[in-house]
Design a protein around this motif. Structure first.
Motif, mmCIF file in Angstrom:
data_model
loop_
_atom_site.group_PDB
_atom_site.id
_atom_site.type_symbol
_atom_site.label_atom_id
_atom_site.label_comp_id
_atom_site.label_asym_id
_atom_site.label_seq_id
_atom_site.Cartn_x
_atom_site.Cartn_y
_atom_site.Cartn_z
ATOM 1 N N LEU D 277 0.851 -1.192 0.000
ATOM 2 C CA LEU D 277 0.000 0.000 0.000
ATOM 3 C C LEU D 277 0.887 1.242 0.000
ATOM 4 N N TYR D 278 0.423 2.305 -0.650
ATOM 5 C CA TYR D 278 1.327 3.382 -0.999
ATOM 6 C C TYR D 278 2.158 3.997 0.139
ATOM 7 N N PHE D 279 1.455 4.464 1.195
ATOM 8 C CA PHE D 279 2.216 5.132 2.255
ATOM 9 C C PHE D 279 1.416 5.025 3.553
ATOM 10 N N PHE D 280 1.826 5.750 4.563
ATOM 11 C CA PHE D 280 1.217 5.525 5.873
ATOM 12 C C PHE D 280 -0.278 5.837 5.915
ATOM 13 N N LEU D 281 -0.715 6.787 5.110
ATOM 14 C CA LEU D 281 -2.150 7.094 5.108
ATOM 15 C C LEU D 281 -2.963 5.892 4.643
ATOM 16 N N GLU D 282 -2.421 5.142 3.700
ATOM 17 C CA GLU D 282 -3.113 3.951 3.197
ATOM 18 C C GLU D 282 -2.825 2.757 4.117
ATOM 19 N N ARG D 283 -1.536 2.568 4.411
ATOM 20 C CA ARG D 283 -1.142 1.376 5.175
ATOM 21 C C ARG D 283 -1.739 1.375 6.573
ATOM 22 N N TYR D 284 -1.789 2.534 7.188
ATOM 23 C CA TYR D 284 -2.239 2.583 8.579
ATOM 24 C C TYR D 284 -3.608 3.241 8.729
ATOM 25 N N ALA D 285 -4.398 3.231 7.650
ATOM 26 C CA ALA D 285 -5.721 3.864 7.681
ATOM 27 C C ALA D 285 -6.543 3.351 8.861
ATOM 28 N N LYS D 286 -6.525 2.051 9.021
ATOM 29 C CA LYS D 286 -7.339 1.452 10.077
ATOM 30 C C LYS D 286 -6.832 1.828 11.461
ATOM 31 N N SER D 287 -5.518 1.937 11.602
ATOM 32 C CA SER D 287 -4.979 2.210 12.937
ATOM 33 C C SER D 287 -5.224 3.656 13.361
ATOM 34 N N PHE D 288 -5.333 4.563 12.386
ATOM 35 C CA PHE D 288 -5.696 5.942 12.726
ATOM 36 C C PHE D 288 -7.100 5.973 13.347
ATOM 37 N N GLU D 289 -7.944 5.106 12.840
ATOM 38 C CA GLU D 289 -9.315 5.047 13.337
ATOM 39 C C GLU D 289 -9.350 4.377 14.717
ATOM 40 N N LEU D 290 -8.597 3.275 14.819
ATOM 41 C CA LEU D 290 -8.656 2.496 16.057
ATOM 42 C C LEU D 290 -8.000 3.217 17.225
ATOM 43 N N GLU D 291 -7.018 4.064 16.945
ATOM 44 C CA GLU D 291 -6.380 4.751 18.075
ATOM 45 C C GLU D 291 -7.350 5.765 18.686
ATOM 46 N N ILE D 292 -8.151 6.426 17.824
ATOM 47 C CA ILE D 292 -9.149 7.373 18.335
ATOM 48 C C ILE D 292 -10.230 6.617 19.120
ATOM 49 N N ALA D 293 -10.650 5.475 18.577
ATOM 50 C CA ALA D 293 -11.653 4.674 19.289
ATOM 51 C C ALA D 293 -11.130 4.268 20.670
ATOM 52 N N ALA D 294 -9.843 3.903 20.731
ATOM 53 C CA ALA D 294 -9.255 3.500 22.014
ATOM 54 C C ALA D 294 -9.193 4.682 22.975
ATOM 55 N N PHE D 295 -8.861 5.845 22.434
ATOM 56 C CA PHE D 295 -8.801 7.046 23.268
ATOM 57 C C PHE D 295 -10.176 7.346 23.873
ATOM 58 N N ILE D 296 -11.174 7.241 23.033
ATOM 59 C CA ILE D 296 -12.537 7.518 23.499
ATOM 60 C C ILE D 296 -12.955 6.517 24.578
ATOM 61 N N GLN D 297 -12.538 5.287 24.383
ATOM 62 C CA GLN D 297 -12.866 4.290 25.401
ATOM 63 C C GLN D 297 -12.190 4.643 26.733
ATOM 64 N N CYS D 298 -10.958 5.118 26.665
ATOM 65 C CA CYS D 298 -10.277 5.546 27.898
ATOM 66 C C CYS D 298 -11.040 6.685 28.571
ATOM 67 N N LEU D 299 -11.493 7.632 27.742
ATOM 68 C CA LEU D 299 -12.250 8.753 28.305
ATOM 69 C C LEU D 299 -13.521 8.248 28.984
ATOM 70 N N ARG D 300 -14.212 7.361 28.294
ATOM 71 C CA ARG D 300 -15.462 6.803 28.829
ATOM 72 C C ARG D 300 -15.216 6.105 30.163
ATOM 73 N N ASN D 301 -14.108 5.350 30.218
ATOM 74 C CA ASN D 301 -13.827 4.544 31.407
ATOM 75 C C ASN D 301 -12.979 5.287 32.430
ATOM 76 N N GLY D 302 -12.579 6.512 32.090
ATOM 77 C CA GLY D 302 -11.725 7.265 33.007
ATOM 78 C C GLY D 302 -10.405 6.569 33.293
ATOM 79 N N GLU D 303 -9.897 5.870 32.283
ATOM 80 C CA GLU D 303 -8.635 5.141 32.462
ATOM 81 C C GLU D 303 -7.510 5.846 31.726
ATOM 82 N N PRO D 304 -6.281 5.683 32.196
ATOM 83 C CA PRO D 304 -5.157 6.236 31.461
ATOM 84 C C PRO D 304 -5.023 5.556 30.103
ATOM 85 N N SER D 305 -4.472 6.267 29.155
ATOM 86 C CA SER D 305 -4.298 5.697 27.822
ATOM 87 C C SER D 305 -3.138 4.703 27.822
ATOM 88 N N PRO D 306 -3.237 3.659 27.014
ATOM 89 C CA PRO D 306 -2.104 2.745 26.859
ATOM 90 C C PRO D 306 -0.926 3.420 26.153
#
Lengths: 338, 338, 338, 338
Positions: D277-306
């Motif tokens: 896949l061409y570059f990081f925007l393509e290769r890591y498209a999914k991980s950009f999404e999942l890191e935000i989802a993980a952050f939101i989960q931390c906020l919801r649970n009041g837990e520190p981020s990994p």
């Protein structure tokens, strides 16, 4: 047979004859190649000399008549196989013979009868059964690793068509080339009941003019109820394509192509893997050796060969049914043939 | 059609309906999903609410009657497709409809007639044509990268059979499952002239008791003279197996399985690659999106869809010929069907 | 040297000795193996008998003194290599010697001096240079297919550690095992200027108690400015791991592992590829043969060997620098060594 | 934090800002993107408009001062990260910030202090930890599937260098590019104790003139005793090369490249697989999404981020040690740095 060396005579000093000569003279133990018979004296003498074989003869009969010879490897032209098998059997020789026995079922049966009467061992040269990859497929099946067999898929394509002058004496693509795959189907999935074959002339119109085909697609139904498909072509631009997939209730086992090397070259347009090994002499080098070793083991143990004449007869039956299916445009049951 | 948003109504809020709803509401531009019609009100309301769709109705007719709606996506049960297509066409709506149009050729033709009379655009949901891997195969063919087409090989196996209660209304394996592969064959290699199909019940005897099959092997001859083979199974222990190979005079292009991840785990028994993506919702996620985008582009440009009704009709013809071949144990020409 | 057979004497009848004996006696042409010298008489006699070698001796000197012997293959224990090279050179024999010449640079230089004085050809057994995959990497480099060289990456792991009693006489992992990779680095990327090596005892604490390591990570800087990394381990659970990647301005060439077979088994947990060929005897079988063929060609042509003593000296230099780097925890320049 | 939507403000509307904006506005649930602040008004307005974001501001302070905003995503230029983190923390906002916190350890520590004092959650954008392939490697390690860790091998190459004008403000290759790999090393193998880094200018001499490098080779020793190697290049002719191998006592797990498609094209010269896949925007498209989802989960649970600030601090430490190692030509212990 005791522990002294088994003494072999070789009939034929062509391409395949040379391979078996080398195996008998150098690669397997407990064997002496004592004589080579071939009408092409020059070629036979040169082969004999390079391998230290003492006797060279233009006469096949001389081999059969030699009481010091225990076994023969028949590598004569296909059209002579059956008469050589019969003569060898009558002379009491153990027989390894290149495929096919014959394209004619009556001839095949005469050979089997002669072999039976003589009480000798006959093995036909379906070497692919001994290829380590394909032999492992068989073992996977026997070990029930893929469960109940459901679908067999064989892709078998030559890198390029044979010389056009070979076509008329080849027996036709189905008997010359596909027969290896028919034997493989029988070897892996057991008895075949029905076939449907499509033939096509897509590679070289000259082949079609000679009444042969260069492309074939065969569907099979096995006695077990399993199904199979075989794709054949006389030419693949990317090289010798030899793949077999076995699909069953628990999974799939796939024998992939063996490549020239394991180097991948990644350049601007992608990552390039090497081509398959050039042709059958390269791809099946090991199996040519292993089939002879297996034959010798049968001789030592006095056991019938796993690639017996009656096994080989099955592949002829399938080829005949496939040919009829193709000619008549219909499904053909093997029971129609014989 | 201008540059204002195209207004869509969705018919059906089941599994596929939800996918198209999400695509229409969130993933493509220039579109508004304005209404969802479904007899299952709860499901439709929940879907509408999550996507901000304002209108939910139990009545399909309400959608067709709504003059503010430009186009419909028909995701109702297969048995209702043809009547919904005809009603939509009469109402002047542009139509995207899930496959199949119908299992009945007369019905198919009534639909095509209605669409033609109304002058609307009809696209059938053969989403795999838009899968990036399979679309690239098509492009490779069109660019003559593999030369003259000679052999098509499709392997298409589901990870597991559908619930047994689905079987009686499925239209049969050939119409429900293989039809995707028949369309792919037609898409890649053009018109089919003949088929020979073997059916088997090798996965689940219950499927056989209901008169259906769970294993199929189809051979095809294309008008061009090229040949094809399609292997289908309702179950593969190793997961959703979706492979297509295109063989031609210059070489071969193969679309391999898309795996869950690209991690290989090498342990004492070898190197383990991951399984294919679970099922069609995962494997063809992108193509569900791209087919809608293509439909919208056709609407914008006022062009017929590349997956038109008459294209879809071909896959029904092949399925009917395959079914007849299987039932009658013989080669069937498509010209026998209609 | 004329066209009569080159007459070889073999020094040592251990594991490697047997391999070279077989090659000399059976696999290459224009060579006769006339004598085997080994203190282990039983083993030598059995080997000689199976290969038809007439002379067996307990005395190495007898070989060197035999005026009918043209060349020797030295397969004695590593600690005797240098004295055997010197004695052979003084006797005017052409010399093939297993790696290493010596672990001691003074000894190495004495050998090179003796060889030079005698005017004989010396080839050291870095067989991997002749492996078809690695030889192709070299060719790819020479053909400028990957452009200007930038990074070399070698992964070299044994399937399991040697017997613990072998460790004290092994010369240490860097001299016994990594030295093959140091030679490969030199072969592919040219002269090494600096190394940094990390050693670890992660596989077996007993190895550490003997003062050796079982894990190593070496970084190299080549004279050209290119960089390299070599990973070594005495044990890989998944088998003999032998991979080399060459990265340059135009792309990358990667030599991947050679597997036991090409069968993939797809079951419920994924698709399992076979393990690499068991160990160096299997993996590099072909290169053991090809290095002897190359040596014979040098003798025939009267040319120096491509794997000359001074080439082999480089790998010793790198190993010494690596050892010093590891012991002292710092970057070491080869110019510090000698 | 309750079940009402978390209200986000976005700082920066550049390339990465747009990605996070899209994720926040469309791809994750329970979130509203309410404001975008950027000095580049045009770009921010266009982004806001396409995503239905109501508030656009040229002033970052306005976002921090807005009491209706719960959390911020900081995508400003790297040099502003630390001051934005501190301002956001003081305003009591939850903070997602792109990497790096800062290239200066004092600044990093000021940020961590501010975050600690404010009691807010800080997550740094090391998105690759969330890539499905790399996350699976972590899981394989945690499940002890490869046993005790021994060797980590990371290959990370960009398809092409950044624009030359970017180099002076990039922080240098080790801080800009390799830092992702340093974080990955820390994530997978734990604390790093020592590094040795070779830097080179092999791709573009202009980069060297600016005092930066374009090629790096880093060796690491982890606290556990395991070793690691990281290969970096600013250019790979065959595309974005992102591979990670984890080797341990029980075996190896390898995350291979993700390719543009799964089509192999076999022609006369071999079989061509597609590029990564061409570059990081393509290769890591999914991980950009999942890191935000993980952050939101931390906020919801009041837990520190990994991927907390102190985790991110480790990667800065490694980069600083690597830089020092390269400049001084010696092994550097992290304890020397801070």
């Amino acid at each position: 047979m005791g522990q002294s060396d088994i003494r072999f005579g070789l009939i034929g000093a062509g391409r395949i004859g040379k391979i078996h000569a080398e195996t008998l003279a150098r690669k397997v133990k407990g064997v002496t190649l004592v004589a080579i018979a071939s009408p092409r004296g020059e070629s036979a003498r040169s082969l004999a000399s390079s391998l230290g074989v003492k006797k060279v003869s233009a006469s096949v009969e001389e081999i059969f008549a030699d009481p010091t010879i225990d076994a023969v490897a028949i590598c004569s032209p296909s059209s002579l196989h059956s008469q050589h098998i019969i003569a060898a059997a009558r002379a009491g020789k153990q027989i390894f013979c290149e495929k096919p026995i014959s394209y004619d079922l009556v001839e095949v049966d005469r050979c089997l009868e002669a072999v039976k009467t003589a009480g000798v061992i006959l093995q036909i040269g379906f070497n692919r059964r001994f290829d380590p990859n394909l032999a492992r497929l068989k073992k996977i099946i026997d070990n029930d690793e893929v469960g109940a067999l459901e679908m067999l898929s064989i892709i078998s394509r030559d890198p390029e068509p044979p010389p056009i002058k070979f076509i008329p004496t080849s027996g036709g693509m189905l008997f010359d080339m596909s027969i290896h795959d028919f034997d493989m189907a029988h070897f892996l999935f057991g008895e075949v009941e029905e076939v449907h074959t499509y033939g096509g002339v897509l590679v070289d119109a000259e082949i079609g003019k000679l009444g042969d085909i260069d492309t074939a697609l065969t569907s099979l139904r096995f006695r077990s109820g399993a199904l199979g498909t075989i794709q054949n072509s006389r030419r693949a631009a990317y090289g010798y394509d030899q793949r077999v997939e076995v699909f069953g209730s628990k999974g799939m086992a796939a024998s992939e192509n063996v490549l020239e090397d394991n180097v991948n070259l990644s350049l601007e347009n992608g990552s390039l893997a090497s081509k398959p090994l050039y042709f059958f002499l390269e791809r099946y080098a090991k199996s040519f050796e292993l089939e002879i070793a297996a034959f010798i083991q049968c001789l030592r143990n006095g056991e019938p060969s796993p690639v017996s004449g009656s096994e080989a007869r099955q592949s002829v039956l399938i080829a005949m049914a496939a040919e009829r299916s193709m000619r008549e445009g219909r499904l053909v049951r093997l029971s129609e043939i014989g």
